[in-house]
Design an enzyme around this catalytic site. Structure first.
Site, PDB file in Angstrom:
ATOM      1  N   HIS A  63       0.509  -1.239   0.084  1.00  0.00           N
ATOM      2  CA  HIS A  63      -0.141  -0.110  -0.021  1.00  0.00           C
ATOM      3  C   HIS A  63       0.781   1.472  -0.117  1.00  0.00           C
ATOM      4  O   HIS A  63       2.617   1.078   0.041  1.00  0.00           O
ATOM      5  CB  HIS A  63      -0.921  -0.055   1.250  1.00  0.00           C
ATOM      6  CG  HIS A  63      -0.308   0.154   2.802  1.00  0.00           C
ATOM      7  ND1 HIS A  63       0.547  -0.939   3.084  1.00  0.00           N
ATOM      8  CD2 HIS A  63      -0.127   1.166   3.320  1.00  0.00           C
ATOM      9  CE1 HIS A  63       1.478  -0.537   4.397  1.00  0.00           C
ATOM     10  NE2 HIS A  63       0.573   0.972   4.256  1.00  0.00           N
ATOM     11  N   HIS A  65       1.171   3.753   2.039  1.00  0.00           N
ATOM     12  CA  HIS A  65       1.932   4.697   3.195  1.00  0.00           C
ATOM     13  C   HIS A  65       2.879   4.403   3.355  1.00  0.00           C
ATOM     14  O   HIS A  65       3.831   3.946   3.104  1.00  0.00           O
ATOM     15  CB  HIS A  65       1.625   4.096   4.495  1.00  0.00           C
ATOM     16  CG  HIS A  65       0.085   4.268   5.153  1.00  0.00           C
ATOM     17  ND1 HIS A  65      -1.058   3.609   5.283  1.00  0.00           N
ATOM     18  CD2 HIS A  65      -0.974   5.520   4.946  1.00  0.00           C
ATOM     19  CE1 HIS A  65      -2.238   3.671   5.721  1.00  0.00           C
ATOM     20  NE2 HIS A  65      -2.087   5.628   5.175  1.00  0.00           N
ATOM     21  N   ASP A  67       5.498   4.585   4.958  1.00  0.00           N
ATOM     22  CA  ASP A  67       6.759   3.407   5.367  1.00  0.00           C
ATOM     23  C   ASP A  67       7.014   2.234   4.856  1.00  0.00           C
ATOM     24  O   ASP A  67       8.045   1.401   4.853  1.00  0.00           O
ATOM     25  CB  ASP A  67       7.128   3.301   6.955  1.00  0.00           C
ATOM     26  CG  ASP A  67       5.060   2.804   7.314  1.00  0.00           C
ATOM     27  OD1 ASP A  67       4.095   3.457   6.246  1.00  0.00           O
ATOM     28  OD2 ASP A  67       5.326   2.074   8.021  1.00  0.00           O
ATOM     29  N   HIS A  68       6.129   2.358   3.641  1.00  0.00           N
ATOM     30  CA  HIS A  68       6.103   0.925   3.266  1.00  0.00           C
ATOM     31  C   HIS A  68       6.378   0.642   1.132  1.00  0.00           C
ATOM     32  O   HIS A  68       6.943   0.047   0.893  1.00  0.00           O
ATOM     33  CB  HIS A  68       4.528   0.409   2.707  1.00  0.00           C
ATOM     34  CG  HIS A  68       4.734   0.049   4.008  1.00  0.00           C
ATOM     35  ND1 HIS A  68       4.467  -1.562   4.835  1.00  0.00           N
ATOM     36  CD2 HIS A  68       3.926   0.216   4.905  1.00  0.00           C
ATOM     37  CE1 HIS A  68       4.125  -1.760   6.220  1.00  0.00           C
ATOM     38  NE2 HIS A  68       3.934  -0.637   6.046  1.00  0.00           N
ATOM     39  N   HIS A 141      -7.048  -2.610   5.831  1.00  0.00           N
ATOM     40  CA  HIS A 141      -6.577  -1.136   6.469  1.00  0.00           C
ATOM     41  C   HIS A 141      -6.992   0.014   5.801  1.00  0.00           C
ATOM     42  O   HIS A 141      -7.911   0.083   5.082  1.00  0.00           O
ATOM     43  CB  HIS A 141      -5.254  -1.253   5.410  1.00  0.00           C
ATOM     44  CG  HIS A 141      -3.635  -0.585   6.243  1.00  0.00           C
ATOM     45  ND1 HIS A 141      -3.665  -0.170   7.800  1.00  0.00           N
ATOM     46  CD2 HIS A 141      -2.992   0.584   5.604  1.00  0.00           C
ATOM     47  CE1 HIS A 141      -2.444   0.573   7.977  1.00  0.00           C
ATOM     48  NE2 HIS A 141      -2.126   1.116   6.670  1.00  0.00           N
ATOM     49  N   ASP A 209       0.778  -4.397   7.165  1.00  0.00           N
ATOM     50  CA  ASP A 209      -0.988  -3.473   7.221  1.00  0.00           C
ATOM     51  C   ASP A 209      -1.872  -4.183   7.375  1.00  0.00           C
ATOM     52  O   ASP A 209      -2.536  -3.089   6.454  1.00  0.00           O
ATOM     53  CB  ASP A 209      -0.740  -1.751   7.592  1.00  0.00           C
ATOM     54  CG  ASP A 209       1.022  -1.200   7.181  1.00  0.00           C
ATOM     55  OD1 ASP A 209       1.938  -2.051   7.692  1.00  0.00           O
ATOM     56  OD2 ASP A 209       1.023  -0.270   7.508  1.00  0.00           O
ATOM     57  N   HIS A 267       7.842  -5.179  11.601  1.00  0.00           N
ATOM     58  CA  HIS A 267       7.356  -3.754  11.501  1.00  0.00           C
ATOM     59  C   HIS A 267       6.367  -3.286  12.805  1.00  0.00           C
ATOM     60  O   HIS A 267       5.299  -3.291  13.459  1.00  0.00           O
ATOM     61  CB  HIS A 267       5.699  -4.007  10.765  1.00  0.00           C
ATOM     62  CG  HIS A 267       5.042  -2.692   9.932  1.00  0.00           C
ATOM     63  ND1 HIS A 267       4.244  -1.731  10.703  1.00  0.00           N
ATOM     64  CD2 HIS A 267       5.267  -2.301  10.199  1.00  0.00           C
ATOM     65  CE1 HIS A 267       3.316  -1.336  10.680  1.00  0.00           C
ATOM     66  NE2 HIS A 267       4.584  -1.241   9.240  1.00  0.00           N
TER      67      HIS A 267
END
Length: 307
Positions: A63, A65, A67-68, A141, A209, A267
């Site tokens: 996805h 976000h 941090d990914h 999520h 997530d 994570h």
């Protein structure tokens, strides 16, 4: 030689810490390299881990976000700069196409033509990835998110004692494997099923997530290696559910119910320090009696040998 291992490049959640970089995981599988969720700093972590752009054949984003995915620009530009010649596929949620385009072209550089997009949508998407199949399934999520699974097809294992009993030896063994039947020296017909057994293909699942949902269990089902987020401990189960995350205990439950062989927790929220790490293992092990590993940056985790 067959190489099946996960190279852990980063293990933090929303923000990096002094001990944990943003996400990043390279699954090396018989010449294929699946780079999952390259967060900020992934390119440098690859240098520390001793892997390079030439090891990547797939970029898989769960996805969008930060941090990914904020490591995508550096990885893409390194693929171009290092002159990677083989195809590199990029899988990501189709709903995030705008974000992918921004990351893919984040700055001026001499571009490459080897990257081919494979956006995913719907209840499942599968791709031919050389010796394995790559499957994506939706998770739960606040933004659309997909988990991934790598599956090796089932094969067959020859049984030497059965071959001897039927007098099948030398070139006849190869013929039996190729054609499924062979005529033995005594004139009888020998079928492949009589002298072999099914060798179950290996698998690895990558679940980031998400809350608990059907997709989590479908991805993890029977996996030899399950890489799964465990952002929180059980005391924070309420915010975990609210923000769309799992606890270590829930990760252990998934592994137990799905018959996983090796469980890798990752994570980890920045709220936890090194002194909290044994609690993650304890919570997961309370539900799952198999092999549990808490991920750390630059750790190498082999896919378990065949049972």
């Amino acid at each position: 030689m067959s190489l099946r291992e996960l190279v852990v490049l980063g293990t933090s959640s929303a923000v990096p810490t002094r001990h944990r970089n943003h996400n990043g995981y390279l699954l090396r599988w018989d010449g294929q390299g699946f780079l999952f969720d390259p967060g900020e700093g992934t390119q440098r972590q690859m240098l520390h881990a001793g892997v390079g752009a030439h090891d990547i054949t797939w970029i898989c984003v769960t996805h969008f976000h930060g941090d990914h995915c904020l490591g995508v620009p550096g990885v893409v530009q390194r693929i171009a700069r290092d002159g990677v010649a083989h195809p590199v596929r990029a899988a990501y949620p189709a709903s995030g196409e705008t974000y992918w385009r921004r990351l893919r072209n984040a700055s001026v550089f001499a571009d490459t033509s080897v990257i081919a997009e494979r956006p995913v949508s719907g209840p499942a998407a599968s791709f031919d990835a050389g010796p394995v199949t790559l499957t994506a399934r939706p998770l739960s999520h606040p933004v659309e998110s997909y988990g991934y699974r790598v599956d090796e097809p089932d094969g067959r294992r020859m049984l030497p004692e059965r071959l001897r009993e039927r007098g099948v030896r030398g070139p006849l063994v190869g013929e039996l494997q190729r054609t499924g039947t062979v005529t033995a020296p005594d004139g009888s017909t020998v079928r492949l099923e009589e002298c072999s057994e099914i060798r179950r293909g290996q698998s690895a699942a990558f679940v980031m997530d998400t809350r608990l949902c059907d997709g989590v269990f479908a991805l993890a089902d029977g996996a030899d290696l399950l890489v799964i987020e465990s952002t929180f401990l059980s005391a924070e189960a309420e915010p975990a559910a609210r923000y769309g995350h799992l606890t270590a205990a829930q990760a252990g439950r998934v592994a137990a119910e799905c018959g996983v062989r090796r469980l890798l927790l990752t994570h980890v929220s920045e709220r936890y320090g090194t002194h909290d790490e044994p609690r993650f293992l304890d919570e997961a092990r309370a539900a799952f009696g198999g092999d549990v590993v808490l991920a750390h940056d630059l750790l190498r985790v082999p896919v378990p040998r065949r049972a």
